[in-house]
Write an enzyme that holds these catalytic residues in place. Structure first.
Site, PDB file in Angstrom:
ATOM      1  N   ARG A 116       0.821  -1.212   0.000  1.00  0.00           N
ATOM      2  CA  ARG A 116       0.000   0.000   0.000  1.00  0.00           C
ATOM      3  C   ARG A 116       0.858   1.266   0.000  1.00  0.00           C
ATOM      4  O   ARG A 116       0.483   2.278  -0.587  1.00  0.00           O
ATOM      5  CB  ARG A 116      -0.925  -0.006   1.227  1.00  0.00           C
ATOM      6  CG  ARG A 116      -1.946   1.130   1.243  1.00  0.00           C
ATOM      7  CD  ARG A 116      -2.829   1.036   2.493  1.00  0.00           C
ATOM      8  NE  ARG A 116      -3.936   1.971   2.460  1.00  0.00           N
ATOM      9  CZ  ARG A 116      -5.131   1.712   1.964  1.00  0.00           C
ATOM     10  NH1 ARG A 116      -5.363   0.515   1.437  1.00  0.00           N
ATOM     11  NH2 ARG A 116      -6.092   2.614   1.973  1.00  0.00           N
ATOM     12  N   TYR A 117       2.004   1.229   0.667  1.00  0.00           N
ATOM     13  CA  TYR A 117       2.842   2.421   0.803  1.00  0.00           C
ATOM     14  C   TYR A 117       4.209   2.251   0.141  1.00  0.00           C
ATOM     15  O   TYR A 117       5.138   3.002   0.431  1.00  0.00           O
ATOM     16  CB  TYR A 117       3.029   2.761   2.287  1.00  0.00           C
ATOM     17  CG  TYR A 117       1.723   3.034   3.004  1.00  0.00           C
ATOM     18  CD1 TYR A 117       0.808   3.947   2.502  1.00  0.00           C
ATOM     19  CD2 TYR A 117       1.404   2.361   4.182  1.00  0.00           C
ATOM     20  CE1 TYR A 117      -0.397   4.185   3.147  1.00  0.00           C
ATOM     21  CE2 TYR A 117       0.214   2.593   4.840  1.00  0.00           C
ATOM     22  CZ  TYR A 117      -0.688   3.509   4.315  1.00  0.00           C
ATOM     23  OH  TYR A 117      -1.867   3.742   4.963  1.00  0.00           O
ATOM     24  N   ASP A 138      26.575 -13.328   7.730  1.00  0.00           N
ATOM     25  CA  ASP A 138      26.169 -13.034   6.354  1.00  0.00           C
ATOM     26  C   ASP A 138      27.338 -12.654   5.448  1.00  0.00           C
ATOM     27  O   ASP A 138      27.365 -13.021   4.262  1.00  0.00           O
ATOM     28  CB  ASP A 138      25.082 -11.963   6.318  1.00  0.00           C
ATOM     29  CG  ASP A 138      25.485 -10.654   6.989  1.00  0.00           C
ATOM     30  OD1 ASP A 138      26.535 -10.631   7.669  1.00  0.00           O
ATOM     31  OD2 ASP A 138      24.737  -9.662   6.844  1.00  0.00           O
ATOM     32  N   THR A 168      37.650  -6.158   7.137  1.00  0.00           N
ATOM     33  CA  THR A 168      36.761  -6.873   8.047  1.00  0.00           C
ATOM     34  C   THR A 168      35.330  -6.693   7.562  1.00  0.00           C
ATOM     35  O   THR A 168      35.051  -5.851   6.691  1.00  0.00           O
ATOM     36  CB  THR A 168      36.922  -6.371   9.494  1.00  0.00           C
ATOM     37  OG1 THR A 168      36.171  -7.213  10.375  1.00  0.00           O
ATOM     38  CG2 THR A 168      36.461  -4.936   9.641  1.00  0.00           C
ATOM     39  N   SER A 169      34.421  -7.474   8.108  1.00  0.00           N
ATOM     40  CA  SER A 169      33.057  -7.478   7.575  1.00  0.00           C
ATOM     41  C   SER A 169      32.400  -6.100   7.620  1.00  0.00           C
ATOM     42  O   SER A 169      31.691  -5.701   6.696  1.00  0.00           O
ATOM     43  CB  SER A 169      32.196  -8.498   8.321  1.00  0.00           C
ATOM     44  OG  SER A 169      32.192  -8.239   9.714  1.00  0.00           O
ATOM     45  N   HIS A 185      -4.327  31.630  17.665  1.00  0.00           N
ATOM     46  CA  HIS A 185      -5.072  30.832  18.660  1.00  0.00           C
ATOM     47  C   HIS A 185      -6.323  30.209  18.042  1.00  0.00           C
ATOM     48  O   HIS A 185      -7.296  29.927  18.753  1.00  0.00           O
ATOM     49  CB  HIS A 185      -5.469  31.679  19.871  1.00  0.00           C
ATOM     50  CG  HIS A 185      -4.311  32.338  20.556  1.00  0.00           C
ATOM     51  ND1 HIS A 185      -3.540  31.707  21.498  1.00  0.00           N
ATOM     52  CD2 HIS A 185      -3.780  33.582  20.411  1.00  0.00           C
ATOM     53  CE1 HIS A 185      -2.586  32.523  21.920  1.00  0.00           C
ATOM     54  NE2 HIS A 185      -2.718  33.672  21.262  1.00  0.00           N
ATOM     55  N   SER A 233     -17.525   7.894   2.184  1.00  0.00           N
ATOM     56  CA  SER A 233     -18.087   7.192   3.338  1.00  0.00           C
ATOM     57  C   SER A 233     -18.882   6.000   2.847  1.00  0.00           C
ATOM     58  O   SER A 233     -19.520   6.049   1.794  1.00  0.00           O
ATOM     59  CB  SER A 233     -18.992   8.130   4.144  1.00  0.00           C
ATOM     60  OG  SER A 233     -19.754   7.413   5.098  1.00  0.00           O
ATOM     61  N   SER A 234     -18.856   4.932   3.641  1.00  0.00           N
ATOM     62  CA  SER A 234     -19.625   3.744   3.256  1.00  0.00           C
ATOM     63  C   SER A 234     -21.116   3.944   3.452  1.00  0.00           C
ATOM     64  O   SER A 234     -21.923   3.211   2.875  1.00  0.00           O
ATOM     65  CB  SER A 234     -19.145   2.538   4.082  1.00  0.00           C
ATOM     66  OG  SER A 234     -19.390   2.770   5.464  1.00  0.00           O
ATOM     67  N   LYS A 267     -20.081  12.764   1.862  1.00  0.00           N
ATOM     68  CA  LYS A 267     -18.783  13.024   2.464  1.00  0.00           C
ATOM     69  C   LYS A 267     -17.666  13.176   1.424  1.00  0.00           C
ATOM     70  O   LYS A 267     -17.552  12.379   0.502  1.00  0.00           O
ATOM     71  CB  LYS A 267     -18.409  11.885   3.422  1.00  0.00           C
ATOM     72  CG  LYS A 267     -19.290  11.770   4.657  1.00  0.00           C
ATOM     73  CD  LYS A 267     -19.052  12.897   5.639  1.00  0.00           C
ATOM     74  CE  LYS A 267     -17.706  12.809   6.302  1.00  0.00           C
ATOM     75  NZ  LYS A 267     -17.507  11.588   7.104  1.00  0.00           N
ATOM     76  N   ASN A 324     -13.792  13.571   2.334  1.00  0.00           N
ATOM     77  CA  ASN A 324     -12.893  13.638   3.479  1.00  0.00           C
ATOM     78  C   ASN A 324     -11.455  13.990   3.067  1.00  0.00           C
ATOM     79  O   ASN A 324     -11.018  13.635   1.973  1.00  0.00           O
ATOM     80  CB  ASN A 324     -12.875  12.291   4.205  1.00  0.00           C
ATOM     81  CG  ASN A 324     -14.258  11.875   4.662  1.00  0.00           C
ATOM     82  OD1 ASN A 324     -15.082  12.713   5.006  1.00  0.00           O
ATOM     83  ND2 ASN A 324     -14.519  10.583   4.650  1.00  0.00           N
TER      84      ASN A 324
END
Length: 434
Positions: free
Chosen positions: A4-5, A69, A94-95, A142, A263-264, A269, A271
Site C-alpha cells: 500500500r505504501y 552473512d 573486516t566485515s 489561537h 463514506s460507506s 462526504k 474527506n
C-alpha cells in the site's frame, strides 16, 4: 514495506540482491586499488568481475551454517573462483568495512530518489503559493480570526520550512556520506589510508575520519533527525489543510476523483484522506529518530546492536518518505482552493481592522492615551452588531470618540484598500524566500 505504501524506486535498493551486489562492487574496487598499489597480482579484479555472480539463495544456504552473512557472501563468491584468485577476495578488510560502506551507498542511492521527489514537491508547493499570492485570507491566531494576510504567504511559510530541510539534506549528501576500509578496530593492519581514499574517490563518497571498525552512527542519526524534521513539516502542512477543509470552514478541499467515495454510509462526504494519511505517516517517520539516536551508543570500537534495527527501519524510512512526498505533490496539485469563500470571509468581517484603526487613531487623537483608544476599538470589536457590519463598526468607534469630544473620520476601506494595507509587503517576502 507493505504494498500500500511502497515506493517502487526505493524497494530494489534495499533488496538482498542489491545489498550483495553492492558488497561485490566495494570488494572489486578494493581489489583494483590493491592492484594499482602492487599489493596483489594484476587481473584479479577483472577475473572476479567476469566470473562471480550473486546467488542470494546460495548465500542464505551457507549462512545457515556460518551464522555470518558476510562470510556466507564471501564463500559464495570464492567457491566460483580458482583458489589462486579467490584467496585475494576480501583482502585486508573486516566485515564491517564492507557492510557499512555498502550501507552508505544504499543510503546515497535512496537519497537520490528522495531528493528527486522532494524537488517535485517543492515545485508544486511554490506554484500554489505564487498562484495565491494576492488572495486575501483571514489569518488566525489561537485558532481565532486575526488579520487579513496573503493566502500564498501562508503556503510560502511552509515552503520556506521545507526548503531549509532540503538544504540540510543536500549538505548531508555532500559531506557526510563516508566509507571505511580500515580493517579490524580501524587500525589499517593490512590496508593503508591511501587505498581507502582511492576506493572512496571511485565510489563518489568521502573517507570516514576515524572509523572504529564501524562508521559512527551519529551520521545516520543526523540524517534521520533531518528527515524527522521533514516529517514534522509534512504534518504541519497536512494539519493546516485538514483545518481549512472543515465543513464549517470550507476554504480548501482535497481533489475528489471520479468514482471516489468518502463514506460507506454517507454519500455526501468528501474527506481529507490524503492529509490524514500524511499525518499518520509523519508520526511513523519520526518514530525512527529514537532508534537512530540509540544506535549511536555502541560498546567500545564495535558491536552490532544497531544492525537489526537498521535492517528494519532504514528501508521503511526511505520508502515512506518518498511515498509521502509523492502523495503530497499530487494532493497539492489537485487541491481546490476556494477563492470566493476565502476572500468572502475577509469582506464579511470587519473587526479584523482593529489594529489598523487603533494605529490610525493613535496618530490622529493626541488627547487620548493608547490604552483609552484600545478600549474604544475593543468595545466596537466585541459589539455583536458592529463587528458584523463595516459601516456600523466605523460608526460605533466614531460615536464613542464623539462622546469623548473627539471628532475623527475613520477611513473607509475597499477590497483594493485592504490589499494595500495587508498585502503591501508580500512581494518583498516572496522575493526574500524565492
Amino acid at each position: 514495506m507493505i504494498p500500500r505504501y511502497e515506493a517502487k524506486a526505493i524497494t530494489p535498493i534495499w533488496s538482498d540482491e542489491n545489498k550483495f551486489k553492492t558488497f561485490l562492487r566495494i570488494e572489486l574496487e578494493l581489489l583494483r586499488a590493491l592492484e594499482e598499489k602492487k599489493m596483489i597480482p594484476s587481473g584479479i579484479a577483472e577475473t572476479i568481475q567476469n566470473t562471480a555472480k550473486i546467488h542470494t539463495d546460495r548465500i542464505d544456504e551457507i549462512e545457515l551454517t556460518t551464522r555470518h552473512d558476510v562470510i556466507a557472501f564471501c564463500t559464495s563468491i570464492t567457491e566460483q573462483l580458482p583458489a589462486d584468485i579467490g584467496k585475494y577476495f576480501h583482502y585486508g578488510v573486516t566485515s564491517s568495512d564492507v557492510i557499512d560502506s555498502a550501507l552508505t551507498l544504499q543510503i546515497k542511492s535512496s537519497l537520490d530518489v528522495v531528493m528527486k521527489s522532494y524537488d517535485a514537491f517543492l515545485e508544486a508547493l511554490k506554484a500554489r503559493a505564487i498562484e495565491t499570492k494576492m488572495l486575501m485570507t483571514l489569518g488566525r491566531s489561537h485558532g481565532m480570526y486575526a488579520e487579513p494576510m496573503s493566502f500564498g504567504q501562508k503556503l510560502l511559510g511552509h515552503y520556506a520550512e521545507f526548503k531549509r530541510r532540503r538544504s540540510e539534506l543536500q549538505e548531508f549528501y555532500d559531506n557526510e556520506l563516508t566509507i571505511q576500509l580500515s580493517g579490524a578496530v580501524g587500525n589499517y593492519t593490512i590496508l593503508t589510508p591511501d587505498i581507502e581514499e582511492s576506493v572512496a574517490k571511485k565510489l563518489g563518497v568521502k573517507v570516514e575520519d576515524v572509523s572504529t571498525q564501524i562508521i559512527p552512527r551519529d551520521r545516520i542519526a543526523k540524517m534521520i533527525s533531518i528527515t524527522s524534521l521533514v516529517a514534522n513539516a509534512i504534518e504541519r502542512l497536512a494539519v493546516e489543510i485538514r483545518h481549512l477543509h472543515h465543513s464549517d470552514v470550507r476554504e480548501v478541499a482535497e481533489g475528489f476523483r471520479a468514482g471516489q467515495k468518502g463514506s460507506s454510509t454517507m454519500p455526501h462526504k468528501k474527506n481529507p484522506i490524503a492529509s490524514e494519511n500524511l499525518t499518520g505517516l509523519s508520526r511513523f517517520l519520526r518514530s525512527h529518530l529514537t532508534m537512530a539516536l540509540e544506535n549511536a551508543i555502541l560498546w567500545h570500537e564495535r558491536d552490532i546492536s544497531h544492525s537489526s534495527a537498521e535492517r528494519l527501519y532504514l528501508p521503511d524510512h526511505f520508502g515512506i518518505l518518498t511515498y509521502a512526498l509523492d502523495r503530497f505533490t499530487t494532493t497539492l496539485n489537485l487541491l481546490d482552493i476556494d477563492e470566493k469563500v476565502i476572500e468572502g470571509k475577509v469582506l464579511a468581517h470587519t473587526h479584523y481592522l482593529s489594529s489598523f484603526y487603533l494605529h490610525f487613531l493613535i496618530k490622529n487623537c493626541e488627547s487620548l492615551t493608547r490604552e483609552d483608544l484600545y478600549t474604544v476599538v475593543q468595545a466596537a470589536s466585541f459589539d455583536v452588531e458592529a463587528k458584523s457590519n463595516p459601516l456600523k463598526y466605523r460608526e460605533f468607534i466614531q460615536n464613542e470618540l464623539k462622546s469623548r469630544k473627539i471628532d475623527v473620520k475613520l477611513p473607509e476601506v475597499t477590497p483594493e484598500g485592504l490589499r494595500n494595507i495587508y498585502l503591501k509587503s508580500v512581494d518583498h517576502v516572496f522575493n526574500r524566500v524565492l
